[in-house]
Design an enzyme around this catalytic site. Sequence first.
Site, short mmCIF file in Angstrom:
data_model
loop_
_atom_site.label_atom_id
_atom_site.label_comp_id
_atom_site.label_asym_id
_atom_site.label_seq_id
_atom_site.Cartn_x
_atom_site.Cartn_y
_atom_site.Cartn_z
N ASP A 15 0.86 -1.19 0.00
CA ASP A 15 0.00 0.00 0.00
C ASP A 15 0.89 1.24 0.00
OD1 ASP A 15 -3.26 0.21 0.83
OD2 ASP A 15 -2.10 2.07 0.87
N THR A 37 -10.41 1.74 -8.22
CA THR A 37 -10.63 2.08 -9.63
C THR A 37 -11.59 3.26 -9.60
OG1 THR A 37 -12.20 0.26 -9.57
CG2 THR A 37 -10.18 -0.13 -10.74
N THR A 65 -12.79 -3.86 -9.67
CA THR A 65 -13.84 -3.81 -10.70
C THR A 65 -13.44 -2.84 -11.80
OG1 THR A 65 -15.38 -4.06 -8.89
CG2 THR A 65 -16.30 -3.46 -11.03
N ARG A 122 -16.51 -10.02 -5.44
CA ARG A 122 -17.99 -10.00 -5.41
C ARG A 122 -18.44 -9.84 -3.97
NH1 ARG A 122 -20.18 -15.21 -8.16
NH2 ARG A 122 -21.86 -13.94 -9.02
N LYS A 153 -19.20 -9.10 -13.26
CA LYS A 153 -19.31 -8.19 -12.11
C LYS A 153 -20.10 -6.93 -12.49
CE LYS A 153 -18.26 -6.00 -8.31
NZ LYS A 153 -18.73 -6.29 -7.00
N ARG A 172 -29.01 -4.89 -10.66
CA ARG A 172 -29.56 -4.26 -9.46
C ARG A 172 -30.11 -2.88 -9.79
NH1 ARG A 172 -30.83 -5.70 -4.78
NH2 ARG A 172 -29.63 -4.18 -3.60
N GLY A 177 -26.84 4.80 -4.40
CA GLY A 177 -25.54 5.45 -4.21
C GLY A 177 -24.40 4.46 -4.15
N CYS A 231 -20.43 1.48 -6.72
CA CYS A 231 -20.65 0.30 -7.57
C CYS A 231 -21.91 0.42 -8.41
CB CYS A 231 -20.70 -0.94 -6.71
SG CYS A 231 -19.21 -1.18 -5.73
N1 LIG Z 1 -15.62 -1.45 -1.08
C1 LIG Z 1 -16.46 -2.29 -1.66
O1 LIG Z 1 -17.56 -2.56 -1.13
C2 LIG Z 1 -16.08 -2.99 -2.97
C3 LIG Z 1 -16.84 -4.10 -3.38
C4 LIG Z 1 -16.48 -4.78 -4.54
C5 LIG Z 1 -15.42 -4.32 -5.28
N2 LIG Z 1 -14.70 -3.22 -4.88
C6 LIG Z 1 -13.60 -2.81 -5.72
O2 LIG Z 1 -12.38 -3.11 -5.03
C7 LIG Z 1 -11.37 -2.16 -5.39
C8 LIG Z 1 -10.74 -1.61 -4.13
O3 LIG Z 1 -11.75 -0.99 -3.37
P1 LIG Z 1 -11.62 -0.72 -1.79
O4 LIG Z 1 -13.02 -0.47 -1.32
O5 LIG Z 1 -10.81 -1.78 -1.14
O6 LIG Z 1 -10.80 0.65 -1.79
P2 LIG Z 1 -10.17 1.38 -0.54
O7 LIG Z 1 -10.18 2.83 -0.89
O8 LIG Z 1 -10.79 0.95 0.74
O9 LIG Z 1 -8.67 0.88 -0.48
C9 LIG Z 1 -7.76 1.04 -1.50
C10 LIG Z 1 -6.34 0.97 -0.93
O10 LIG Z 1 -5.44 1.05 -2.04
C11 LIG Z 1 -4.36 1.89 -1.67
N3 LIG Z 1 -3.72 2.40 -2.88
C12 LIG Z 1 -4.12 3.43 -3.67
N4 LIG Z 1 -3.26 3.58 -4.70
C13 LIG Z 1 -2.34 2.62 -4.57
C14 LIG Z 1 -1.19 2.25 -5.31
N5 LIG Z 1 -0.87 2.91 -6.43
N6 LIG Z 1 -0.43 1.23 -4.87
C15 LIG Z 1 -0.75 0.55 -3.73
N7 LIG Z 1 -1.82 0.85 -2.98
C16 LIG Z 1 -2.60 1.86 -3.40
C17 LIG Z 1 -4.99 2.94 -0.80
O11 LIG Z 1 -4.03 3.59 0.01
C18 LIG Z 1 -6.01 2.12 0.00
O12 LIG Z 1 -5.46 1.62 1.19
C19 LIG Z 1 -12.08 -1.13 -6.27
O13 LIG Z 1 -11.91 -1.48 -7.62
C20 LIG Z 1 -13.53 -1.31 -5.94
O14 LIG Z 1 -14.36 -0.95 -7.03
C21 LIG Z 1 -15.01 -2.57 -3.73
#
Ligand SMILES: NC(=O)c1ccc[n+]([C@@H]2O[C@H](COP(=O)([O-])OP(=O)(O)OC[C@H]3O[C@@H](n4cnc5c(N)ncnc54)[C@H](O)[C@@H]3O)[C@@H](O)[C@H]2O)c1
Length: 447
Positions: free
Chosen positions: A49, A106, A141, A172, A226, A233, A277, A280
């Site tokens: 991270d 993303t 995603t 998922r 995905k 939904r 909201g 996703c």
């Molecule tokens: N949160 C959800 O409910 C959810 C559900 C399904 C899918 N996703 C997908 O999962 C992915 C991650 O989402 P999240 O909710 O975990 O995000 P998040 O913001 O909670 O965490 C992302 C982490 O990545 C780190 N980061 C950012 N840039 C970086 C880099 N260049 N190198 C290394 N680390 C880096 C950030 O510091 C942070 O700790 C996204 O694509 C999101 O669409 C999220």
Amino acid sequence: MKLMGLSREEVKRAFKNGEFTIAVYGMGKMGLPLAAVFADHGANVIGVDINERVVKMINNGENHVKEEPGLDELVRKNVEAGHLRATTDGVWAAKQADIMVILVPTLTDERGNMKLGPVYDVAEKISQGLEKGDIVITEATMPPGTTESLIPILEKSGLKPGEFGLAHAPERTMTGTAIRDITGQYPKIVGASDEKTLEAVIGIYETINKKGVIPMSSIKAAEAVKVFEGVYRDVNIALANELAMWCEEHGLDALEVFRAANTQPYCHLHMPGAGVGGHCIPIYPWFVINLAKKSNPRLVKTAREINDSMPHHIVELTIKGLNQVGQPVKGSNILILGLTFRGGVREFMKSAAIPVIKELKEWGANIYAYDPLCTPEDAERFGAEWKEDFKDIDVIVITADHKEFKSLNLKEIAEQVRNKIIIDGRNVLEPEKVQKHDFIYLRVGSI
Ligand SMILES: NC(=O)c1ccc[n+]([C@@H]2O[C@H](COP(=O)([O-])OP(=O)(O)OC[C@H]3O[C@@H](n4cnc5c(N)ncnc54)[C@H](O)[C@@H]3O)[C@@H](O)[C@H]2O)c1
């Protein structure tokens, strides 16, 4: 140990014996639970991270994703056992790892236009440590086609696809249920660049997921799964909202009708409400719309329009409630309950509260807000004044389904407010209980 060329059973054995290393890039709400689950099943895991605080916490055995039940223990246990550690050095991690999982944000704007900076940044770092036989998996995603757009970056390693593997295995799940979902709530979807990669990746996910793996014919098909889940939904919520507003016009209680209709196995009417909201469901339809060339996804676009119009409908219901007591909107005191986009998560992307506050302010109302996950500064940022009681309130508008709102003390509230009106944008209250205290109670689709 390199996994390309191994059977899924060989991969599973190697996984449990800790014979290979997985680097997970992005230690956020999704990445940390995944890394901890991988570690808990025996792999050597390196979390990467850019956030030094997060890396430090993990190396101390501390979990920073507090919304995730069970993660405190999983992180502590696996850091202590030496199965999980973290670093900010993405190139070093790539050099150590045999499998690299990309789970960084993303980012998109509200119309699904991607800012893939973090994903490309990680791919650059991986390319500097990529070795023959390594496999890169995207879990973040992304619009279909995005994973394969990383190939030119990964080729900077001097390797070609086939020498390294590429796969997509979409996350998922959602915040708060990640561990449960990753380990077996739904099967894992996997698409890969070639058969050897697919076989190895199936072995990886079959190790951690009790529901198994659904292999797809391509990476792009896996990406589409995905995205389509979210579109489904969104379109179905839009249908529920449209029918609910029709019910309002015809003096019908939509929820009564929906519940009865849903006893037929082909009918799955969703819950109407204040809007959709988050990062996703309201975003993925734009991936489909933006990538359409000859096809014209009209239904998907219309669904977006309907769901985006729901905060306005909440304002209409608020005005309807005020009209019933003869109180003008201008100068009335309105309390918004819930600033986040949904209950239990501190995220604001396309939160219904934001347009509701804006529009009611344009009408001249005094807007107050409360949210158990927020601060007075958050309320101020969205144009509302923080308020922790119900004194002199004319309308209570519920815009997020926080569990705290389900048990509101309606008797006490009835004694404090100036007018007894509740607009329940998330169907969190039981109508009979609200009506017992003589509130005017309106929902999307109520009579
Ligand atoms: N949160 C959800 O409910 C959810 C559900 C399904 C899918 N996703 C997908 O999962 C992915 C991650 O989402 P999240 O909710 O975990 O995000 P998040 O913001 O909670 O965490 C992302 C982490 O990545 C780190 N980061 C950012 N840039 C970086 C880099 N260049 N190198 C290394 N680390 C880096 C950030 O510091 C942070 O700790 C996204 O694509 C999101 O669409 C999220």
